[in-house]
Design a protein around this motif. Structure first.
Motif, PDB file in Angstrom:
ATOM      1  N   ASN A  41     -53.098  69.728  70.513  1.00  0.00           N
ATOM      2  CA  ASN A  41     -52.547  68.724  69.594  1.00  0.00           C
ATOM      3  C   ASN A  41     -53.527  68.405  68.467  1.00  0.00           C
ATOM      4  O   ASN A  41     -53.304  67.488  67.689  1.00  0.00           O
ATOM      5  N   ALA A  42     -54.629  69.158  68.379  1.00  0.00           N
ATOM      6  CA  ALA A  42     -55.621  68.914  67.326  1.00  0.00           C
ATOM      7  C   ALA A  42     -56.584  70.101  67.295  1.00  0.00           C
ATOM      8  O   ALA A  42     -56.714  70.854  68.274  1.00  0.00           O
ATOM      9  N   GLY A  43     -57.299  70.220  66.179  1.00  0.00           N
ATOM     10  CA  GLY A  43     -58.250  71.309  66.029  1.00  0.00           C
ATOM     11  C   GLY A  43     -59.383  71.248  67.030  1.00  0.00           C
ATOM     12  O   GLY A  43     -59.967  72.277  67.399  1.00  0.00           O
ATOM     13  N   MET A  44     -59.718  70.032  67.503  1.00  0.00           N
ATOM     14  CA  MET A  44     -60.887  69.892  68.382  1.00  0.00           C
ATOM     15  C   MET A  44     -60.657  70.422  69.798  1.00  0.00           C
ATOM     16  O   MET A  44     -61.608  70.580  70.562  1.00  0.00           O
ATOM     17  N   VAL A  45     -59.398  70.704  70.140  1.00  0.00           N
ATOM     18  CA  VAL A  45     -59.090  71.032  71.534  1.00  0.00           C
ATOM     19  C   VAL A  45     -59.898  72.242  72.014  1.00  0.00           C
ATOM     20  O   VAL A  45     -60.469  72.231  73.103  1.00  0.00           O
ATOM     21  N   ILE A  69     -49.058  71.149  68.359  1.00  0.00           N
ATOM     22  CA  ILE A  69     -47.765  70.584  68.776  1.00  0.00           C
ATOM     23  C   ILE A  69     -48.022  69.159  69.246  1.00  0.00           C
ATOM     24  O   ILE A  69     -48.936  68.923  70.041  1.00  0.00           O
ATOM     25  N   ARG A  70     -47.217  68.218  68.738  1.00  0.00           N
ATOM     26  CA  ARG A  70     -47.411  66.813  69.145  1.00  0.00           C
ATOM     27  C   ARG A  70     -46.117  66.232  69.687  1.00  0.00           C
ATOM     28  O   ARG A  70     -45.490  65.378  69.054  1.00  0.00           O
ATOM     29  N   ILE A  71     -45.704  66.704  70.847  1.00  0.00           N
ATOM     30  CA  ILE A  71     -44.490  66.117  71.431  1.00  0.00           C
ATOM     31  C   ILE A  71     -44.643  65.899  72.922  1.00  0.00           C
ATOM     32  O   ILE A  71     -43.696  66.001  73.666  1.00  0.00           O
ATOM     33  N   GLU A  92     -49.836  72.674  61.133  1.00  0.00           N
ATOM     34  CA  GLU A  92     -51.183  73.251  61.091  1.00  0.00           C
ATOM     35  C   GLU A  92     -52.185  72.167  60.717  1.00  0.00           C
ATOM     36  O   GLU A  92     -51.974  71.448  59.726  1.00  0.00           O
ATOM     37  N   MET A  93     -53.247  72.075  61.482  1.00  0.00           N
ATOM     38  CA  MET A  93     -54.280  71.086  61.196  1.00  0.00           C
ATOM     39  C   MET A  93     -55.541  71.795  60.696  1.00  0.00           C
ATOM     40  O   MET A  93     -56.097  72.664  61.378  1.00  0.00           O
ATOM     41  N   LEU A  94     -55.967  71.399  59.496  1.00  0.00           N
ATOM     42  CA  LEU A  94     -57.214  71.927  58.945  1.00  0.00           C
ATOM     43  C   LEU A  94     -58.345  71.039  59.432  1.00  0.00           C
ATOM     44  O   LEU A  94     -58.236  69.803  59.358  1.00  0.00           O
ATOM     45  N   PHE A 167     -59.244  54.871  66.142  1.00  0.00           N
ATOM     46  CA  PHE A 167     -60.059  55.290  67.273  1.00  0.00           C
ATOM     47  C   PHE A 167     -59.308  56.450  67.888  1.00  0.00           C
ATOM     48  O   PHE A 167     -58.129  56.336  68.196  1.00  0.00           O
ATOM     49  N   TRP A 168     -59.970  57.621  68.025  1.00  0.00           N
ATOM     50  CA  TRP A 168     -59.202  58.827  68.327  1.00  0.00           C
ATOM     51  C   TRP A 168     -59.680  59.534  69.580  1.00  0.00           C
ATOM     52  O   TRP A 168     -60.866  59.726  69.776  1.00  0.00           O
ATOM     53  N   GLN A 169     -58.713  59.921  70.436  1.00  0.00           N
ATOM     54  CA  GLN A 169     -59.012  60.893  71.497  1.00  0.00           C
ATOM     55  C   GLN A 169     -57.763  61.721  71.757  1.00  0.00           C
ATOM     56  O   GLN A 169     -56.638  61.255  71.571  1.00  0.00           O
ATOM     57  N   TRP A 212     -55.913  62.799  55.956  1.00  0.00           N
ATOM     58  CA  TRP A 212     -57.045  63.391  56.680  1.00  0.00           C
ATOM     59  C   TRP A 212     -57.644  62.326  57.589  1.00  0.00           C
ATOM     60  O   TRP A 212     -57.798  61.176  57.178  1.00  0.00           O
ATOM     61  N   ASN A 213     -57.975  62.723  58.796  1.00  0.00           N
ATOM     62  CA  ASN A 213     -58.612  61.813  59.751  1.00  0.00           C
ATOM     63  C   ASN A 213     -59.979  62.390  60.115  1.00  0.00           C
ATOM     64  O   ASN A 213     -60.075  63.530  60.553  1.00  0.00           O
ATOM     65  N   LEU A 214     -61.031  61.602  59.890  1.00  0.00           N
ATOM     66  CA  LEU A 214     -62.387  62.053  60.219  1.00  0.00           C
ATOM     67  C   LEU A 214     -62.813  61.299  61.479  1.00  0.00           C
ATOM     68  O   LEU A 214     -62.936  60.076  61.445  1.00  0.00           O
ATOM     69  N   VAL A 215     -63.004  62.029  62.562  1.00  0.00           N
ATOM     70  CA  VAL A 215     -63.382  61.362  63.808  1.00  0.00           C
ATOM     71  C   VAL A 215     -64.884  61.507  64.008  1.00  0.00           C
ATOM     72  O   VAL A 215     -65.423  62.616  63.955  1.00  0.00           O
ATOM     73  N   PHE A 216     -65.519  60.367  64.223  1.00  0.00           N
ATOM     74  CA  PHE A 216     -66.965  60.355  64.455  1.00  0.00           C
ATOM     75  C   PHE A 216     -67.148  60.326  65.972  1.00  0.00           C
ATOM     76  O   PHE A 216     -67.181  59.273  66.603  1.00  0.00           O
ATOM     77  N   ILE A 236     -68.816  65.640  64.876  1.00  0.00           N
ATOM     78  CA  ILE A 236     -67.728  65.405  63.921  1.00  0.00           C
ATOM     79  C   ILE A 236     -66.533  66.265  64.281  1.00  0.00           C
ATOM     80  O   ILE A 236     -66.674  67.449  64.617  1.00  0.00           O
ATOM     81  N   ASP A 237     -65.344  65.648  64.184  1.00  0.00           N
ATOM     82  CA  ASP A 237     -64.077  66.340  64.427  1.00  0.00           C
ATOM     83  C   ASP A 237     -63.104  65.823  63.383  1.00  0.00           C
ATOM     84  O   ASP A 237     -62.822  64.622  63.363  1.00  0.00           O
ATOM     85  N   THR A 238     -62.620  66.667  62.491  1.00  0.00           N
ATOM     86  CA  THR A 238     -61.676  66.142  61.498  1.00  0.00           C
ATOM     87  C   THR A 238     -60.353  66.889  61.564  1.00  0.00           C
ATOM     88  O   THR A 238     -60.291  68.021  62.046  1.00  0.00           O
ATOM     89  N   GLY A 239     -59.318  66.250  61.047  1.00  0.00           N
ATOM     90  CA  GLY A 239     -58.002  66.876  61.022  1.00  0.00           C
ATOM     91  C   GLY A 239     -57.239  66.469  59.783  1.00  0.00           C
ATOM     92  O   GLY A 239     -57.020  65.273  59.557  1.00  0.00           O
ATOM     93  N   ALA A 240     -56.870  67.461  58.971  1.00  0.00           N
ATOM     94  CA  ALA A 240     -56.050  67.213  57.776  1.00  0.00           C
ATOM     95  C   ALA A 240     -54.774  68.031  57.927  1.00  0.00           C
ATOM     96  O   ALA A 240     -54.829  69.212  58.259  1.00  0.00           O
TER      97      ALA A 240
HETATM   98  N1  GLY Z   1     -58.802  65.224  65.928  1.00  0.00           N
HETATM   99  C1  GLY Z   1     -58.522  64.492  64.766  1.00  0.00           C
HETATM  100  C2  GLY Z   1     -57.094  64.226  64.548  1.00  0.00           C
HETATM  101  O1  GLY Z   1     -56.274  64.843  65.156  1.00  0.00           O
HETATM  102  O2  GLY Z   1     -56.726  63.398  63.783  1.00  0.00           O
END
Ligand code: GLY
Length: 347
Positions: A41-45, A69-71, A92-94, A167-169, A212-216, A236-240
């Protein structure tokens, strides 16, 4: 400036490659060895173990365009898809990632340079948010001050929000942290009312859209109800959202009008024998649902998932059924979803 989604994806990966990030292929939609998630559900997975220090690789910076996929689980957008101009089941998440290398300041500067420099987005339409503190987790005043210094914006455009927004996880457990989002105002010319921040963008083009979401990443939650533990090294984990960036850069107000999705919507229109009107009228919403769901269907089947009665196959079955129901609404009587899914493959 009009750019195709492919141009934007390439510009993003090139920008970070030029800043010593390893370009990593998207991970699969079905994450291997991660029982906490049904789908990526995110690039960091694909990088989770690098954040927690369980795994090391020969790079400390990475960038990717991740299939998402976010469902299911913590991030579930299914019912919004169709009636919303900017939600998708598949997108698609950049992202750019630092594994114990750079932290807040560089991440903020990179994001600002890419959006306002490389892509040329107008600064006077942007707002930045930061974690304002909640549930005993302190406010991220460091991020707030960095944004103010970099942008020159005041309190009306550097806005503190709570856990739900900043706050993101990825799931109930795993690495997590406070975040900062960059939002854009889409609307007519003239003065922007920053007091309207939070009003979501309508298809008529008025309102705000998160880009864009920048997760610290600075904590780990080892189990669902456990206290937060500090990560060995802040990361750092970001998602645009690629589709959202394309929407803005292609001068659209509805993601379904961008190059990646428009041909699919038109395919649904052609099969139904009805015109697509670029509105939120019921027929247009049904065509958007078919376009979106055919992407999820094609990508999941390409990873070996087939519709069935439980688990991931059941999620796919529900999505296919929802698309087919919208096809019936449009008066399509023959089977059709395979035709739109083949168009996905072609594109
Ligand atoms: N991992 C960052 C986001 O999905 O927004």
């Amino acid at each position: 400036m009009s750019q195709t989604a492919s141009d934007i994806r390439k510009a993003f990966l090139d920008f970070f490659a030029a800043r010593e990030h390893r370009v990593v292929e998207s991970g699969p939609l079905v994450p291997p060895n991660d029982p906490s998630l049904m789908f990526a559900n995110a690039g960091m997975v694909q990088f989770k173990d690098l954040f927690t220090g369980k795994e090391a690789r020969d790079y400390k910076r990475a960038t990717s365009a991740q299939k998402c996929i976010r469902i299911s689980g913590k991030h579930n957008d299914l019912e919004a898809v169709g009636p919303s101009p900017r939600h998708h089941t598949f997108f698609e998440m950049l992202g750019n990632f630092s594994f114990g290398d750079y932290f807040k300041e560089e991440a903020i500067v990179y994001a600002w340079e890419f959006l306002t420099g490389t892509l040329g987005l107008p600064k006077d339409r942007l707002v930045c948010t930061y974690f304002g503190g909640e549930d005993g987790i302190p406010a991220d005043t460091e991020a707030r001050d960095l944004w103010k210094k970099l942008t020159g914006f005041g309190d009306d455009r550097v806005i503190g929000l709570g856990k739900a927004d900043n706050f993101w996880q990825a799931g109930d457990t795993g690495p997590c942290g406070p975040s900062s989002e960059i939002h854009i105002y889409q609307g007519g010319s003239g003065d922007i009312d920053f007091g309207s921040f939070g009003d979501e963008q309508t298809p008529e083009g008025v309102g705000w859209m998160e880009l864009w979401n920048l997760v610290f990443m600075q904590y780990d939650r080892p189990s669902k109800d456990a206290e937060l533990q500090p990560l060995p090294k802040p990361s750092i984990d970001t998602g645009a959202g690629l589709e959202r960036l394309a929407c803005v850069l292609q001068g659209k107000t509805n993601n379904y009008d961008i190059d990646l999705l428009r041909e699919l919507v038109e395919c649904a229109a052609e099969i139904s024998g009805k015109p697509y009107g670029h509105t939120m009228a019921p027929d247009d919403v049904s065509m958007s649902v078919i376009a979106d769901h055919s992407r999820l269907t094609a990508f999941l089947i390409s990873e070996g998932i087939l519709p069935d009665r439980d688990g991931r196959p059941y999620v796919l079955r529900r999505v296919m059924r929802r698309a087919i129901r919208h096809g019936h609404r449009l008066g399509i009587e023959q089977s059709f979803l395979h035709r739109v899914a083949l168009k996905v493959a072609e594109l």
